[in-house]
Design an enzyme around this catalytic site. Structure first.
Site, short mmCIF file in Angstrom:
data_model
loop_
_atom_site.label_atom_id
_atom_site.label_comp_id
_atom_site.label_asym_id
_atom_site.label_seq_id
_atom_site.Cartn_x
_atom_site.Cartn_y
_atom_site.Cartn_z
NE ARG A 117 -2.55 1.05 3.56
CZ ARG A 117 -3.28 0.90 4.66
NH1 ARG A 117 -4.57 0.58 4.57
NH2 ARG A 117 -2.74 1.06 5.86
CE LYS A 132 -2.21 4.93 7.25
NZ LYS A 132 -3.58 5.33 7.61
CD GLU A 167 -11.64 6.30 4.32
OE1 GLU A 167 -11.02 7.13 5.00
OE2 GLU A 167 -11.11 5.27 3.85
#
Length: 335
Positions: free
Chosen positions: A78, A181, A216
């Site tokens: 990720r 992220k 989210e």
């Protein structure tokens, strides 16, 4: 001496961090250092243009005394996707693993004992360090692994939290950086999350285009339970959660139908349970979601429901070595 019984979810200074630099596309070998400060040029691209990505993962002292690092390869992959999204040189997967193991090895005294609920948290950080004033990506990078023991997210009883919908702040654009992220996603959400916290709630973000679909929950993925179905939003603005992926696997094994699709806010009346999920809490159950602009409250269970509680315990049992790790999610470190 750390008092494990009072350790909270905050930073505790370790003995060492791990660092590595990249120049001209070539990474040096990670090394441990007691120096916790970065020496950056004031024009570094991480400071000027937000060229930065990070991760979060944990190591657990198991019931057998062994240490388990949970799914670090997924965090490495990720971070590589985040790096590519911000035009950074990715950290090679095996190098990422070596850095995590080195950070653990140099800070073994900071791994909390089994039974405390506490864990050793790792914050891998990747930043652009090239001095630059003209808009554009840097070519030099620093990779840092910051370990810190943290207390359990729920120091007392596993409990529910109330969330509130915010339609005035978009966490991420549909084709922006939401799937990566990166620090900017979190900074851009502070206006909403801090306003919610001031009222005693957490925040639900809706999609930036229609303000109709759940995106989210603060900085975590959303989970809904409807009958025997596990539902979670599908969007290219949502961070792919490793915890959510793990829970979906466990839900299928427990005979549930798992669906990833757009979830409209007004569908929530049909859900029996709801939660946010992520590395910190694993599952953070939701008792209510308030939508003050519409004068609507979506109510679930006042205490963590049976489906999410079972999934929560199933994942924790794997992480702490209390049950078989059939998927080989944990790397066991003999110490």
């Amino acid at each position: 001496m750390i008092d494990w019984s009072t350790l909270g979810f905050h930073y505790t200074e370790p003995d060492y961090i791990v660092r590595a630099a990249c120049h001209n596309g070539v990474w040096e070998e990670p090394y441990a250092t007691a120096d916790k400060y970065l020496h950056l040029h004031v024009s570094a691209t991480c400071l000027q243009y937000g060229q930065e990505a990070f991760e979060g993962l944990k190591a657990f002292r198991g019931i057998d005394g062994k240490i388990r690092i949970f799914r670090w390869k997924e965090n490495a992959r990720r971070m590589a996707r985040s790096a590519e999204g911000l035009y950074m040189t990715p950290v090679p997967e095996e190098m990422f693993g070596r850095a995590i193991r080195l950070a653990l090895e140099k800070n073994l005294d900071f791994v909390p004992p089994y039974g405390t609920g506490a864990t050793l948290y790792f914050r891998p950080l990747l930043i652009g360090t090239t001095p630059r004033l003209g808009v554009g990506p840097g070519k030099d990078f620093e990779f840092v692994v910051i370990p810190s023991p943290i207390g359990p997210y729920y120091p007392g009883k596993f409990h529910c939290t109330t969330f509130i919908v915010n339609r005035h702040v978009d966490r991420a654009a549909p084709f922006g950086t939401g799937q990566f992220k990166v620090g900017g996603n979190y900074a851009s959400s502070f206006r909403a999350t801090e306003a919610a916290h001031a009222m005693g709630f957490d925040c639900v973000f809706l999609d930036a285009r229609f303000h109709r679909y759940i995106d989210e929950c603060s900085a975590a993925n959303f989970i809904g339970i409807k009958g025997n179905e596990y539902l979670t939003p599908k969007s290219n603005a949502i961070l792919p959660s490793i915890t959510n992926d793990s829970l979906m696997t466990l839900a299928r094994e427990q005979g549930m139908k798992v669906t990833r699709r757009r979830i409209a806010l007004d569908e929530l009346d049909g859900f029996s349970e709801a939660a946010a999920c992520g590395t910190a809490a694993v599952i953070s159950p939701i008792d209510k979601i308030l939508d003050p602009e519409k004068g609507k409250t979506y109510t679930f269970t006042p205490e963590p429901g049976p489906v999410l509680t079972k999934l929560y315990r199933s994942l924790k049992d794997i992480q702490f070595g209390r049950t078989e790790d059939k998927h080989k999610w944990c790397e066991i470190i003999d110490n």
